[in-house]
Design a protein around this motif. Structure first.
Motif, PDB file in Angstrom:
ATOM      1  N   UNK A  58       0.852  -1.201   0.000  1.00 41.17           N
ATOM      2  CA  UNK A  58       0.000   0.000   0.000  1.00 41.17           C
ATOM      3  C   UNK A  58       0.885   1.247   0.000  1.00 41.17           C
ATOM      4  N   UNK A  59       0.490   2.235  -0.757  1.00 40.21           N
ATOM      5  CA  UNK A  59       1.199   3.509  -0.858  1.00 40.21           C
ATOM      6  C   UNK A  59       1.463   4.101   0.527  1.00 40.21           C
ATOM      7  N   UNK A  60       2.526   4.884   0.640  1.00 37.49           N
ATOM      8  CA  UNK A  60       2.832   5.552   1.902  1.00 37.49           C
ATOM      9  C   UNK A  60       1.922   6.746   2.152  1.00 37.49           C
ATOM     10  N   UNK A  61       1.176   7.164   1.123  1.00 34.25           N
ATOM     11  CA  UNK A  61       0.232   8.276   1.248  1.00 34.25           C
ATOM     12  C   UNK A  61      -1.159   7.824   0.777  1.00 34.25           C
ATOM     13  N   UNK A  62      -1.738   6.823   1.421  1.00 31.15           N
ATOM     14  CA  UNK A  62      -3.009   6.287   0.936  1.00 31.15           C
ATOM     15  C   UNK A  62      -4.203   7.156   1.323  1.00 31.15           C
ATOM     16  N   UNK A  63      -5.252   7.027   0.563  1.00 27.35           N
ATOM     17  CA  UNK A  63      -6.557   7.518   0.983  1.00 27.35           C
ATOM     18  C   UNK A  63      -7.293   6.280   1.451  1.00 27.35           C
ATOM     19  N   UNK A  64      -7.666   6.278   2.720  1.00 24.04           N
ATOM     20  CA  UNK A  64      -8.332   5.127   3.318  1.00 24.04           C
ATOM     21  C   UNK A  64      -9.835   5.348   3.217  1.00 24.04           C
ATOM     22  N   UNK A 107       3.080   7.502   5.687  1.00 22.49           N
ATOM     23  CA  UNK A 107       3.177   6.389   6.626  1.00 22.49           C
ATOM     24  C   UNK A 107       4.588   5.801   6.548  1.00 22.49           C
ATOM     25  N   UNK A 108       4.936   4.959   7.478  1.00 19.85           N
ATOM     26  CA  UNK A 108       6.258   4.342   7.511  1.00 19.85           C
ATOM     27  C   UNK A 108       6.277   3.121   6.592  1.00 19.85           C
ATOM     28  N   UNK A 109       7.340   2.996   5.809  1.00 26.71           N
ATOM     29  CA  UNK A 109       7.475   1.873   4.866  1.00 26.71           C
ATOM     30  C   UNK A 109       7.558   0.544   5.604  1.00 26.71           C
ATOM     31  N   UNK A 110       6.962  -0.494   4.997  1.00 26.93           N
ATOM     32  CA  UNK A 110       7.042  -1.845   5.525  1.00 26.93           C
ATOM     33  C   UNK A 110       6.348  -2.052   6.863  1.00 26.93           C
ATOM     34  N   UNK A 138      -0.507  -3.380   4.878  1.00 27.01           N
ATOM     35  CA  UNK A 138       0.935  -3.188   5.025  1.00 27.01           C
ATOM     36  C   UNK A 138       1.439  -2.270   3.912  1.00 27.01           C
ATOM     37  N   UNK A 139       2.237  -1.283   4.288  1.00 22.99           N
ATOM     38  CA  UNK A 139       2.767  -0.325   3.310  1.00 22.99           C
ATOM     39  C   UNK A 139       3.940  -0.919   2.541  1.00 22.99           C
ATOM     40  N   UNK A 140       4.316  -0.227   1.451  1.00 20.97           N
ATOM     41  CA  UNK A 140       5.430  -0.646   0.596  1.00 20.97           C
ATOM     42  C   UNK A 140       6.712  -0.836   1.378  1.00 20.97           C
TER      43      UNK A 140
END
Length: 140
Positions: A58-64, A107-110, A138-140
């Motif tokens: 998931x992108x570090x700047x997602x729209x949830x 968001x923080x990676x991984x 889970x982010x990239x």
């Protein structure tokens, strides 16, 4: 008079009487209330989420986006959503059945994040979730 003639006259009378009935017209109640009733459910739960539960990369700047089964009472929204580990401040709101959240910074990676909707989140019909409900990604 023969029986078939009586049946023929009776049939003609019934069909001609039916053709004189007025055509039904939509009522204001049906136009305004029916769409509201048909888009809701008898329960208040999460219908879907983006990112989906268990999503990875998931992108570090997602729209949830969280779509509920009923329209949300916006006054119950602010104190009934949490993110762990702590997300950067989530801003957003709701419109009808959709909650949209955007982190204030990346968001923080991984990292696996869990969004929790508190059991007290309420629909406009007064129903609550009844139990804390979560989904994770889970982010990239």
């Amino acid at each position: 008079m023969p029986m078939w003639k009586k049946i023929q006259i009776l049939s003609l009378f019934v069909f001609s009487a039916l053709s004189c009935l007025p055509e039904p017209k939509p009522s204001l109640l049906g136009v305004l209330v029916l769409p509201l009733v048909t888009q809701t459910s008898s329960t208040f739960t999460i219908e879907s989420t983006t990112p989906s539960d268990g999503a990875t990369g998931v992108s570090l700047n997602p729209t949830i986006t969280i779509i509920m089964t009923q329209a949300i009472d916006t006054t119950s929204l602010n104190t009934n959503i949490s993110c762990s580990p702590t997300c950067p401040s989530l801003s957003g709101g709701s419109s009808n059945r959709t909650i949209t959240l955007t982190p204030a910074s990346a968001l923080t990676a991984g990292t696996t994040y869990t969004i929790t909707l508190n059991q007290n989140l309420q629909s406009i019909f007064g129903l609550t979730l009844g139990t804390n409900t979560s989904f994770s990604f889970t982010t990239l």
